[in-house]
Design a protein around this motif. Structure first.
Motif, PDB file in Angstrom:
ATOM      1  N   PRO A 157       0.819  -1.224   0.000  1.00 29.30           N
ATOM      2  CA  PRO A 157       0.000   0.000   0.000  1.00 29.30           C
ATOM      3  C   PRO A 157       0.849   1.269   0.000  1.00 29.30           C
ATOM      4  O   PRO A 157       0.420   2.296  -0.533  1.00 29.30           O
ATOM      5  N   LEU A 158       2.057   1.195   0.556  1.00 31.07           N
ATOM      6  CA  LEU A 158       2.968   2.340   0.482  1.00 31.07           C
ATOM      7  C   LEU A 158       3.371   2.593  -0.976  1.00 31.07           C
ATOM      8  O   LEU A 158       3.420   3.747  -1.425  1.00 31.07           O
ATOM      9  N   ALA A 159       3.657   1.513  -1.711  1.00 27.09           N
ATOM     10  CA  ALA A 159       4.023   1.672  -3.119  1.00 27.09           C
ATOM     11  C   ALA A 159       2.846   2.205  -3.926  1.00 27.09           C
ATOM     12  O   ALA A 159       3.022   3.056  -4.818  1.00 27.09           O
ATOM     13  N   ALA A 160       1.639   1.724  -3.618  1.00 25.44           N
ATOM     14  CA  ALA A 160       0.466   2.204  -4.334  1.00 25.44           C
ATOM     15  C   ALA A 160       0.234   3.685  -4.072  1.00 25.44           C
ATOM     16  O   ALA A 160      -0.091   4.456  -4.989  1.00 25.44           O
ATOM     17  N   ALA A 161       0.417   4.114  -2.826  1.00 28.29           N
ATOM     18  CA  ALA A 161       0.233   5.528  -2.485  1.00 28.29           C
ATOM     19  C   ALA A 161       1.271   6.395  -3.188  1.00 28.29           C
ATOM     20  O   ALA A 161       0.961   7.491  -3.676  1.00 28.29           O
ATOM     21  N   ALA A 162       2.511   5.905  -3.258  1.00 24.93           N
ATOM     22  CA  ALA A 162       3.576   6.685  -3.889  1.00 24.93           C
ATOM     23  C   ALA A 162       3.417   6.754  -5.403  1.00 24.93           C
ATOM     24  O   ALA A 162       3.971   7.647  -6.045  1.00 24.93           O
ATOM     25  N   ALA A 163       2.654   5.821  -5.980  1.00 24.26           N
ATOM     26  CA  ALA A 163       2.484   5.786  -7.434  1.00 24.26           C
ATOM     27  C   ALA A 163       1.306   6.631  -7.922  1.00 24.26           C
ATOM     28  O   ALA A 163       1.139   6.802  -9.127  1.00 24.26           O
ATOM     29  N   ARG A 164       0.509   7.147  -6.996  1.00 19.39           N
ATOM     30  CA  ARG A 164      -0.650   7.948  -7.418  1.00 19.39           C
ATOM     31  C   ARG A 164      -0.196   9.257  -8.049  1.00 19.39           C
ATOM     32  O   ARG A 164       0.840   9.822  -7.687  1.00 19.39           O
ATOM     33  N   ASP A 165      -1.018   9.760  -8.964  1.00 17.69           N
ATOM     34  CA  ASP A 165      -0.693  11.030  -9.623  1.00 17.69           C
ATOM     35  C   ASP A 165      -0.576  12.161  -8.613  1.00 17.69           C
ATOM     36  O   ASP A 165       0.200  13.104  -8.810  1.00 17.69           O
ATOM     37  N   SER A 166      -1.319  12.050  -7.523  1.00 18.76           N
ATOM     38  CA  SER A 166      -1.317  13.113  -6.507  1.00 18.76           C
ATOM     39  C   SER A 166      -0.206  12.943  -5.476  1.00 18.76           C
ATOM     40  O   SER A 166      -0.091  13.751  -4.553  1.00 18.76           O
ATOM     41  N   ALA A 167       0.600  11.890  -5.617  1.00 17.19           N
ATOM     42  CA  ALA A 167       1.631  11.616  -4.611  1.00 17.19           C
ATOM     43  C   ALA A 167       2.670  12.723  -4.575  1.00 17.19           C
ATOM     44  O   ALA A 167       3.048  13.289  -5.602  1.00 17.19           O
ATOM     45  N   ASP A 168       3.132  13.028  -3.366  1.00 15.76           N
ATOM     46  CA  ASP A 168       4.206  14.005  -3.215  1.00 15.76           C
ATOM     47  C   ASP A 168       5.491  13.284  -2.811  1.00 15.76           C
ATOM     48  O   ASP A 168       5.531  12.057  -2.701  1.00 15.76           O
ATOM     49  N   GLN A 169       6.525  14.052  -2.601  1.00 13.62           N
ATOM     50  CA  GLN A 169       7.820  13.461  -2.257  1.00 13.62           C
ATOM     51  C   GLN A 169       7.763  12.698  -0.937  1.00 13.62           C
ATOM     52  O   GLN A 169       8.462  11.692  -0.779  1.00 13.62           O
ATOM     53  N   VAL A 216       9.220   9.044   0.274  1.00 16.07           N
ATOM     54  CA  VAL A 216      10.171   8.880   1.381  1.00 16.07           C
ATOM     55  C   VAL A 216       9.702   7.765   2.315  1.00 16.07           C
ATOM     56  O   VAL A 216      10.485   6.904   2.750  1.00 16.07           O
ATOM     57  N   HIS A 217       8.401   7.763   2.646  1.00 13.90           N
ATOM     58  CA  HIS A 217       7.867   6.701   3.521  1.00 13.90           C
ATOM     59  C   HIS A 217       8.074   5.324   2.884  1.00 13.90           C
ATOM     60  O   HIS A 217       8.492   4.371   3.557  1.00 13.90           O
ATOM     61  N   LEU A 218       7.777   5.228   1.591  1.00 13.71           N
ATOM     62  CA  LEU A 218       7.980   3.963   0.884  1.00 13.71           C
ATOM     63  C   LEU A 218       9.447   3.557   0.916  1.00 13.71           C
ATOM     64  O   LEU A 218       9.772   2.389   1.179  1.00 13.71           O
ATOM     65  N   ALA A 219      10.336   4.491   0.630  1.00 14.64           N
ATOM     66  CA  ALA A 219      11.763   4.169   0.568  1.00 14.64           C
ATOM     67  C   ALA A 219      12.290   3.694   1.907  1.00 14.64           C
ATOM     68  O   ALA A 219      13.089   2.743   1.974  1.00 14.64           O
ATOM     69  N   ARG A 220      11.876   4.357   2.985  1.00 19.15           N
ATOM     70  CA  ARG A 220      12.346   3.928   4.316  1.00 19.15           C
ATOM     71  C   ARG A 220      11.927   2.495   4.611  1.00 19.15           C
ATOM     72  O   ARG A 220      12.728   1.679   5.100  1.00 19.15           O
ATOM     73  N   ALA A 221      10.667   2.166   4.318  1.00 17.83           N
ATOM     74  CA  ALA A 221      10.202   0.802   4.555  1.00 17.83           C
ATOM     75  C   ALA A 221      10.916  -0.183   3.639  1.00 17.83           C
ATOM     76  O   ALA A 221      11.354  -1.256   4.076  1.00 17.83           O
ATOM     77  N   ASP A 222      11.053   0.175   2.371  1.00 19.46           N
ATOM     78  CA  ASP A 222      11.684  -0.715   1.398  1.00 19.46           C
ATOM     79  C   ASP A 222      13.134  -1.010   1.771  1.00 19.46           C
ATOM     80  O   ASP A 222      13.568  -2.173   1.748  1.00 19.46           O
ATOM     81  N   VAL A 223      13.881   0.026   2.101  1.00 22.97           N
ATOM     82  CA  VAL A 223      15.301  -0.177   2.436  1.00 22.97           C
ATOM     83  C   VAL A 223      15.441  -1.025   3.694  1.00 22.97           C
ATOM     84  O   VAL A 223      16.300  -1.919   3.772  1.00 22.97           O
ATOM     85  N   ALA A 224      14.585  -0.777   4.684  1.00 19.44           N
ATOM     86  CA  ALA A 224      14.654  -1.553   5.923  1.00 19.44           C
ATOM     87  C   ALA A 224      14.342  -3.023   5.660  1.00 19.44           C
ATOM     88  O   ALA A 224      15.056  -3.921   6.145  1.00 19.44           O
ATOM     89  N   LEU A 225      13.302  -3.299   4.887  1.00 21.42           N
ATOM     90  CA  LEU A 225      12.940  -4.685   4.588  1.00 21.42           C
ATOM     91  C   LEU A 225      13.983  -5.352   3.700  1.00 21.42           C
ATOM     92  O   LEU A 225      14.298  -6.541   3.874  1.00 21.42           O
ATOM     93  N   TRP A 226      14.525  -4.597   2.754  1.00 16.41           N
ATOM     94  CA  TRP A 226      15.572  -5.143   1.877  1.00 16.41           C
ATOM     95  C   TRP A 226      16.807  -5.535   2.687  1.00 16.41           C
ATOM     96  O   TRP A 226      17.379  -6.609   2.486  1.00 16.41           O
ATOM     97  N   ALA A 227      17.225  -4.660   3.598  1.00 16.04           N
ATOM     98  CA  ALA A 227      18.402  -4.958   4.426  1.00 16.04           C
ATOM     99  C   ALA A 227      18.145  -6.170   5.318  1.00 16.04           C
ATOM    100  O   ALA A 227      19.017  -7.041   5.478  1.00 16.04           O
ATOM    101  N   ALA A 228      16.954  -6.246   5.893  1.00 14.48           N
ATOM    102  CA  ALA A 228      16.628  -7.381   6.752  1.00 14.48           C
ATOM    103  C   ALA A 228      16.604  -8.682   5.951  1.00 14.48           C
ATOM    104  O   ALA A 228      17.047  -9.730   6.440  1.00 14.48           O
TER     105      ALA A 228
END
Length: 348
Positions: free
Chosen positions: A230-242, A246-258
């Motif tokens: 759902p973070l990726a879906a929110a970040a992909a919306r036309d109305s999404a802001d930076q 950032v929220h998506l990236a923080r979660a993604d990097v943390a899960l990727w590292a784990a």
């Protein structure tokens, strides 16, 4: 989160890893349970049908993949598989308990203030007496591996038939909003016979103790992975802001590292021979726990209260994770890590 209405699989391993074909059938069986994780009887019936994977890496893959479907189901499967692995490890170490290993199993090794379970031996027969806290699903499982005090300073592992009339599973207190079906309450034992599994202290000395601890972390991680979507879906919306990115990236990097840590840990443990398995396990659990906490927090910040109040699956996943992750020992594990490093056991 889904590929053809099913969570991604595999999550940890390359798709061509040996053993994954059989695991697909196991996960198809999980998908066939209509209310996986909430229908307790059906979920436990599925748990007892699961064949143990042949390697640590595929075991953790299975646990993570089940948790991606339902956190509570993984919470039921993990101790069952751990108990069977412990029994295999005991046999390999030269202990040969005469046990019926059928049915559903738990592992009860926690201690609590004001509660004590003691083991007494009389004419070659062991019996258990007292109270054991934090016995998950004790009213619903068939058997459990239980630690009990054999003297003032030593504990030993025993196999206990939870259906024995001398065992009483308390119904609570259990007011949990997460893992609400996985009741973790004390049991009272009044002279139930038990079978020793290993000698005094073996349960904590064995290499598999570290392996099992990271298996729990694999469940945490797998349970958090779907929150990325759902973070990726929110970040992909036309109305999404930076900020949404950032929220998506923080979660993604943390899960990727784990994920990288879990894969490396499985490789090292699978090769055997490392003296500092406890240190590596504590490091891995800490990395994964931090990643899960980060992902839950970023999902809350990015998505707001909506999914928590209108999306039943999302709300239950978050609530389940928040209870389950409390099995992490937090700062106490960090203190152990620091002690090992200070003692010169800091090899990477």
């Amino acid at each position: 989160m889904t590929d053809g209405d099913h969570p991604r699989f595999p999550l940890l391993l390359p798709p061509d890893t040996a053993g994954l074909d059989g695991m697909r059938a196991t996960l198809t069986g999980a998908d066939a349970v209509g209310d996986l994780g909430t229908d307790l009887a059906a979920t436990l019936a599925w748990v007892t049908s699961v064949a143990r994977p042949h390697s640590l890496a595929t075991t953790w893959e299975l646990l993570a993949s089940v948790a991606a479907r339902d956190v509570a189901a993984a919470r039921m499967l993990e101790p069952h598989l751990d108990a069977l692995a412990i029994l295999d490890e005991a046999a390999a170490a030269g202990f040969a308990p005469d046990l019926d290993t059928s049915g559903s199993w738990g592992v009860f090794a926690a201690e609590g203030p004001g509660m004590r379970l003691e083991a007494r031996r009389d004419a070659g027969t062991w019996t258990l007496h007292g109270t054991k806290p934090w016995c998950s699903l004790a009213a619903d499982l068939d058997r459990a591996l239980v630690t009990a005090w054999v003297d003032d300073t030593h504990r030993q592992l025993f196999a206990l038939d939870l259906r024995d009339p001398a065992v009483t599973a308390r119904p609570g207190p259990w007011h949990a909003r997460g893992l609400e079906r996985v009741v973790s309450a004390p049991i009272d034992v009044d002279g139930a016979p038990a079978v020793p599994v290993g000698d005094a202290g073996w349960y904590l000395r064995r290499p598999g103790f570290a392996h099992g601890g990271v298996g729990v972390a694999a469940c945490w991680w797998g349970g958090a992975v779907p929150l990325r979507d759902p973070l990726a879906a929110a970040a992909a919306r036309d109305s999404a802001d930076q900020l949404s990115r950032v929220h998506l990236a923080r979660a993604d990097v943390a899960l990727w590292a784990a994920r990288a840590v879990l894969v490396e840990t499985a490789t090292v443990f699978g090769a055997g021979g490392e003296a500092s398995e406890g240190l590596r396990a504590n490091r891995a659990r800490t990395v994964v726990a931090d990643a899960v906490e980060t992902t839950v927090a970023e999902a809350a910040r990015a998505l707001g209260p909506g999914p928590l109040v209108v999306d039943e699956a999302h709300a239950r996943r978050v609530a389940d994770l928040q209870v389950y992750i409390r099995q992490h020992h937090g700062d106490r594990d960090l203190a152990r890590i620091g002690a090992d490093i200070a003692a010169g056991n800091a090899a990477w």
